[in-house]
Design an enzyme around this catalytic site. Structure first.
Site, mmCIF file in Angstrom:
data_model
loop_
_atom_site.group_PDB
_atom_site.id
_atom_site.type_symbol
_atom_site.label_atom_id
_atom_site.label_comp_id
_atom_site.label_asym_id
_atom_site.label_seq_id
_atom_site.Cartn_x
_atom_site.Cartn_y
_atom_site.Cartn_z
ATOM 1 N N ASN A 1 38.611 42.699 63.085
ATOM 2 C CA ASN A 1 37.480 42.593 64.012
ATOM 3 C C ASN A 1 36.219 43.309 63.499
ATOM 4 O O ASN A 1 35.569 44.042 64.235
ATOM 5 C CB ASN A 1 37.865 43.080 65.405
ATOM 6 C CG ASN A 1 38.897 42.160 66.061
ATOM 7 O OD1 ASN A 1 40.100 42.327 65.844
ATOM 8 N ND2 ASN A 1 38.447 41.180 66.806
ATOM 9 N N ASP B 1 41.282 45.692 70.425
ATOM 10 C CA ASP B 1 41.328 45.721 68.971
ATOM 11 C C ASP B 1 40.453 46.860 68.480
ATOM 12 O O ASP B 1 39.953 47.664 69.281
ATOM 13 C CB ASP B 1 40.913 44.361 68.378
ATOM 14 C CG ASP B 1 39.474 43.991 68.706
ATOM 15 O OD1 ASP B 1 38.576 44.806 68.455
ATOM 16 O OD2 ASP B 1 39.260 42.865 69.205
ATOM 17 N N TYR C 1 37.843 40.150 79.874
ATOM 18 C CA TYR C 1 37.594 38.767 79.476
ATOM 19 C C TYR C 1 36.775 38.044 80.548
ATOM 20 O O TYR C 1 37.124 38.070 81.722
ATOM 21 C CB TYR C 1 38.924 38.034 79.262
ATOM 22 C CG TYR C 1 39.575 38.341 77.930
ATOM 23 C CD1 TYR C 1 38.955 39.137 76.978
ATOM 24 C CD2 TYR C 1 40.823 37.804 77.623
ATOM 25 C CE1 TYR C 1 39.549 39.392 75.760
ATOM 26 C CE2 TYR C 1 41.425 38.062 76.409
ATOM 27 C CZ TYR C 1 40.788 38.858 75.473
ATOM 28 O OH TYR C 1 41.377 39.107 74.267
ATOM 29 N N ASP D 1 44.020 41.308 61.640
ATOM 30 C CA ASP D 1 42.659 41.070 62.127
ATOM 31 C C ASP D 1 41.965 42.402 62.329
ATOM 32 O O ASP D 1 42.397 43.214 63.146
ATOM 33 C CB ASP D 1 42.743 40.308 63.453
ATOM 34 C CG ASP D 1 41.378 39.908 64.007
ATOM 35 O OD1 ASP D 1 40.359 40.300 63.434
ATOM 36 O OD2 ASP D 1 41.362 39.188 65.030
ATOM 37 N N GLU E 1 41.589 38.868 58.769
ATOM 38 C CA GLU E 1 40.564 38.210 59.581
ATOM 39 C C GLU E 1 39.428 39.183 59.890
ATOM 40 O O GLU E 1 39.673 40.343 60.208
ATOM 41 C CB GLU E 1 41.242 37.745 60.869
ATOM 42 C CG GLU E 1 40.331 37.144 61.915
ATOM 43 C CD GLU E 1 41.167 36.520 63.041
ATOM 44 O OE1 GLU E 1 42.292 36.026 62.779
ATOM 45 O OE2 GLU E 1 40.709 36.543 64.186
ATOM 46 N N LYS F 1 50.058 37.554 64.841
ATOM 47 C CA LYS F 1 48.906 38.288 64.309
ATOM 48 C C LYS F 1 48.848 39.672 64.920
ATOM 49 O O LYS F 1 49.102 39.843 66.109
ATOM 50 C CB LYS F 1 47.608 37.535 64.604
ATOM 51 C CG LYS F 1 46.402 38.106 63.881
ATOM 52 C CD LYS F 1 45.209 37.167 63.931
ATOM 53 C CE LYS F 1 44.483 37.223 65.249
ATOM 54 N NZ LYS F 1 43.447 36.186 65.344
ATOM 55 N N GLU G 1 34.989 33.547 64.104
ATOM 56 C CA GLU G 1 34.825 33.596 65.564
ATOM 57 C C GLU G 1 33.478 34.164 65.983
ATOM 58 O O GLU G 1 33.002 33.870 67.067
ATOM 59 C CB GLU G 1 35.973 34.372 66.210
ATOM 60 C CG GLU G 1 35.988 35.852 65.916
ATOM 61 C CD GLU G 1 37.216 36.556 66.494
ATOM 62 O OE1 GLU G 1 38.289 36.474 65.874
ATOM 63 O OE2 GLU G 1 37.103 37.178 67.556
ATOM 64 N N GLU H 1 45.146 29.577 67.143
ATOM 65 C CA GLU H 1 45.553 30.816 67.819
ATOM 66 C C GLU H 1 45.987 30.528 69.258
ATOM 67 O O GLU H 1 45.450 29.638 69.929
ATOM 68 C CB GLU H 1 44.369 31.806 67.837
ATOM 69 C CG GLU H 1 44.736 33.157 68.421
ATOM 70 C CD GLU H 1 43.648 34.204 68.185
ATOM 71 O OE1 GLU H 1 42.482 33.832 67.998
ATOM 72 O OE2 GLU H 1 44.002 35.406 68.197
ATOM 73 N N HIS I 1 39.827 30.273 66.306
ATOM 74 C CA HIS I 1 39.946 31.451 67.169
ATOM 75 C C HIS I 1 40.156 30.983 68.608
ATOM 76 O O HIS I 1 39.491 30.064 69.067
ATOM 77 C CB HIS I 1 38.649 32.252 67.103
ATOM 78 C CG HIS I 1 38.546 33.327 68.125
ATOM 79 N ND1 HIS I 1 37.583 33.343 69.118
ATOM 80 C CD2 HIS I 1 39.304 34.431 68.324
ATOM 81 C CE1 HIS I 1 37.747 34.417 69.865
ATOM 82 N NE2 HIS I 1 38.775 35.090 69.416
ATOM 83 N N ALA I 2 41.081 31.635 69.301
ATOM 84 C CA ALA I 2 41.328 31.206 70.687
ATOM 85 C C ALA I 2 41.920 32.313 71.542
ATOM 86 O O ALA I 2 42.753 32.055 72.382
ATOM 87 C CB ALA I 2 42.239 29.986 70.709
ATOM 88 N N GLY I 3 41.490 33.550 71.324
ATOM 89 C CA GLY I 3 41.851 34.571 72.313
ATOM 90 C C GLY I 3 40.969 34.355 73.539
ATOM 91 O O GLY I 3 40.536 33.258 73.804
HETATM 92 MG MG LIG Z 1 39.919 37.701 65.681
#
Ligand SMILES: [Mg+2]
Length: 468
Positions: free
Chosen positions: A278, A39, A47, A276, A302, A246, A328, A409, A378-380
């Site tokens: 960020n 992003d 991750y 979003d 967002e 999104k 988040e 999400e 939030h759930a990435g």
């Molecule tokens: Mg976000």
């Protein structure tokens, strides 16, 4: 095999268990190689999870059934907090610093146990200086609390959402630390909210089990994806039953206008498209940028600006027509309180692993219910879908009582590493039935991705690093 609740015999229901060990791991996935998760502020995330396992002296063990079907209640609690690579070792060290609050003590089983653990983890008189109640030490407390909730729910033979939803209003209120909240929400008000929702619990549990909980997907919208991939994934999302997608924005306005127009054309007018940023903008920049994107009808903006800037969010909300969402990166319940008091957000976005675990998220759910603001988590990341689904489902059954304007999400990657992965069907999360917090990663995945010694990372070391 899908485990039905009636099949579950709470393990050690009459035994007193002790937490005997505490294992912390630095687990990382090389997701930056595919630009998954990219992003405007985080162009190359790997991750990662700072992962903790609470072991007990309960008979049996989980290792042998991990990764097989029908994973039953066990004698371990698994939890983690999410990072995006560098610094995950710092998180792991902070979690390690909380060992003495858990090891050698009785395994937490009740609301009273979990309330006491929450207070002890967040009020260590020396560690508190590093926050208070924010940042690395606070997230570490969250990881340990999430593991404790996993353990307690497993011992009760229930998924966490149900474990929570079957507690009394008094027990739920006891889990919250109301210090700094009472100007917005008192324990008595929280109790009244929970009591008002109580008569509908059974009906909503039935609807949740039958219908699931609405999801939206961010998979099409990562900033590093080219236009073709964006359009293809946006169309696939609609075909898969999602009613909201999104897109990441905030790097280049012309690119954003083009991508949003392409996505809008791909999904049609009836599908919501959230965007979003960020935290990319100052307030004036957010207003200007979103005014330019508004003709494409984004359903929310967002993280337009700093997550600490309560008044800035209020100004963005007042200054342009698109609804505002954040959360988040919001450090704790106090900042959520102010966002709600200031009328700064249209949607509250809890994260399962940013604040101090289930307990503090319960405070945020109650605050949002008091102010009538929908919670869209939030759930990435890795494992966040698995965790946060439990909180939204509990909210629906026992707090807000609503799924209206609420979506969790969903990002469709890395679920294969979990023993009880989140399942989304026809745009809805399926309510977990297995006991616990869905937090447990498979032993083989943990071993492969341990940083830096796991084979996934050893294979990526340069000749200079390995001395070859
Ligand atoms: Mg976000």
């Amino acid at each position: 095999m899908t485990m039905q609740r009636s099949d579950v015999i709470p393990l050690g229901a009459h035994m007193s268990l002790t937490v005997t060990d505490f294992e912390v791991d630095d687990i990382r996935f090389p997701t930056s190689e595919q630009l998954d998760g990219s992003d405007a502020m985080n162009p190359d995330p790997d991750y990662s999870a700072a992962y903790v396992v609470l072991r007990t002296d309960g008979a049996g063990g989980e290792e042998h059934d991990a990764g097989t079907e029908g994973h039953g209640p066990g004698v371990e609690g698994h939890g983690f907090c999410f990072t995006i690579g560098r610094g995950n070792d710092v998180m792991a060290a902070a979690i390690e610093g909380l060992r003495s609050y858990v090891v050698g003590r009785p395994a937490p089983r009740t609301a009273a146990d979990l309330a006491a653990l929450y207070r002890s983890l967040t009020h260590d008189s020396q560690l508190r200086w590093l926050g208070p109640e924010k940042g690395v030490t606070h997230m570490a407390a969250g990881a340990v609390l999430n593991a404790a909730w996993d353990l307690a729910a497993r011992l009760a033979g229930k998924p966490v959402w149900r474990f929570l939803a079957e507690m009394t209003p008094e027990e739920l209120v006891s889990l919250v630390d109301f210090r700094y909240l009472t100007d917005a929400l008192t324990p008595q008000e929280a109790l009244a909210l929970l009591r008002a929702a109580e008569p509908g619990r059974a009906g909503r549990t039935g609807r949740l089990l039958a219908e699931g909980y609405p999801a939206y997907t961010t998979s099409p919208g990562w900033l590093g994806y080219d236009d073709d991939k964006l359009v293809r994934l946006a169309k696939e999302a609609v075909a898969d039953g999602f009613t909201q997608i999104k897109l990441k924005v905030g790097a280049d306005l012309d690119d954003d206008i083009r991508r949003l127009a392409l996505a809008r054309r791909a999904v049609g007018p009836g599908i919501r498209i959230a965007v979003d940023a960020n935290q990319r903008w100052d307030v004036a920049g957010a207003v200007e940028w979103m005014t330019a994107l508004a003709p494409y009808d984004p359903s929310w903006i967002e993280e337009p600006t700093s997550p600490d800037d309560v008044l800035g969010h209020a100004a963005v909300r007042a200054g342009q027509p698109v609804k505002v969402a954040t959360g988040e990166h919001v450090a704790n319940r106090v900042v959520f309180k102010q966002l709600l008091q200031a009328g700064a957000v249209d949607f509250v976005q809890i994260d399962a692993a940013r604040v101090a675990g289930v307990n503090e998220n319960l405070a945020v759910l109650l605050l949002a219910a008091k102010y009538g603001v929908p919670v869209c988590p939030h759930a990435g990341g890795v494992g966040l879908c698995e965790l946060v689904q439990h909180l939204s489902m509990f909210d629906y059954v026992a707090v807000s009582g609503s799924r209206e304007d609420r979506v969790i999400e969903y990002v469709d990657h890395l679920h294969e590493h979990f023993a009880d992965p989140a399942v989304v069907k026809n745009g809805h999360y399926v309510a977990p039935r297995a006991p616990g917090f869905s937090a447990r990663m498979l032993p083989a995945s943990l071993a492969a991705h341990r940083y830096p010694q796991g084979p996934v990372w050893q294979a990526r070391r340069t000749p200079e690093e390995t001395g070859r």
